[in-house]
Design a protein around this motif. Structure first.
Motif, short mmCIF file in Angstrom:
data_model
loop_
_atom_site.label_atom_id
_atom_site.label_comp_id
_atom_site.label_asym_id
_atom_site.label_seq_id
_atom_site.Cartn_x
_atom_site.Cartn_y
_atom_site.Cartn_z
N LYS A 112 -0.27 7.26 -0.68
CA LYS A 112 -0.14 8.71 -0.80
C LYS A 112 0.76 9.09 -1.97
CE LYS A 112 -0.72 9.86 4.09
NZ LYS A 112 -0.03 10.39 5.29
N TYR A 129 -2.86 13.42 -5.23
CA TYR A 129 -3.90 14.44 -5.22
C TYR A 129 -5.28 13.87 -4.96
CZ TYR A 129 -0.02 16.90 -7.30
OH TYR A 129 1.23 17.42 -7.52
N VAL A 130 -5.37 12.58 -4.72
CA VAL A 130 -6.65 11.91 -4.59
C VAL A 130 -6.92 11.44 -3.16
CG1 VAL A 130 -8.03 9.96 -5.42
CG2 VAL A 130 -6.52 11.17 -6.99
N TRP A 131 -5.89 11.02 -2.46
CA TRP A 131 -6.10 10.34 -1.19
C TRP A 131 -6.80 11.20 -0.15
CZ3 TRP A 131 -4.20 11.76 3.52
CH2 TRP A 131 -3.14 12.67 3.54
N GLU A 132 -6.49 12.49 -0.08
CA GLU A 132 -7.11 13.34 0.94
C GLU A 132 -8.62 13.43 0.75
OE1 GLU A 132 -5.25 17.12 1.58
OE2 GLU A 132 -3.28 16.22 1.78
N GLU A 133 -9.05 13.51 -0.50
CA GLU A 133 -10.49 13.55 -0.77
C GLU A 133 -11.15 12.21 -0.42
OE1 GLU A 133 -13.22 13.73 -4.70
OE2 GLU A 133 -11.66 15.24 -4.57
N LYS A 134 -10.46 11.12 -0.71
CA LYS A 134 -11.03 9.79 -0.45
C LYS A 134 -11.13 9.49 1.05
CE LYS A 134 -10.15 7.15 -4.58
NZ LYS A 134 -9.68 5.86 -5.06
N GLY A 169 -11.35 11.76 3.40
CA GLY A 169 -12.33 12.69 3.97
C GLY A 169 -12.05 13.05 5.42
N GLN A 170 -13.07 12.98 6.23
CA GLN A 170 -12.97 13.36 7.64
C GLN A 170 -12.70 12.16 8.56
OE1 GLN A 170 -13.02 16.62 8.74
NE2 GLN A 170 -12.85 16.96 6.55
#
Length: 134
Positions: free
Chosen positions: A31, A36-41, A43-44
């Motif tokens: 993190k 700024y990338v980990w949340e998109e990677k 995902g759900q």
């Protein structure tokens, strides 16, 4: 019921699971390295920290109370973490850096011993693990 008994009960019984192909994990170091990338990677995906069990254990503030030792708190969280990985199946998503000893010592062995987990990030879990143990 004292705090240790309550927390152990929570770790052993509160809901943890994720549907097939939905379990995931993001380490704190990852993190920080990729803020700024980990949340998109991820995902759900359902992380241990998203579970009702983790939230209740956190609410109990085990590490802040003198009533319970750090070692006991660690063991209680480990009980829950083991249950989380035991319940996972299919493909799991892992976002971790190669030199992170905690994930390598705790989570990766739990994932590897679970025969219902076949893949990590879309590749054979044992091939994935080789990259982290080299």
């Amino acid at each position: 019921m004292n705090l240790k008994e309550r927390a152990t009960f929570v770790a052993k019984t509160f809901r943890l699971g994720a549907a097939r192909d939905r379990a995931g994990m993001v380490t704190e170091a990852y993190k920080k390295a990729y803020p700024y990338v980990w949340e998109e990677k991820i995902g759900q995906k359902v992380k241990f920290e998203d579970s009702l069990c983790y939230k209740e254990l956190s609410r109990l503030e085990l590490y802040d109370k003198k009533e319970i030792s750090k070692e006991d708190a660690d063991e209680i969280f480990l009980i829950a973490r083991k249950r989380f990985w035991k319940a996972a199946s299919g493909n799991v998503t892992i976002l971790a850096l190669k030199n992170e000893t905690n994930w390598l010592a705790v989570d990766l062995p739990l994932i590897l011993e679970n025969t219902a987990i076949r893949r990590i990030n879309g590749e054979n879990k044992f091939e994935f693990a080789k990259k982290y143990s080299a």
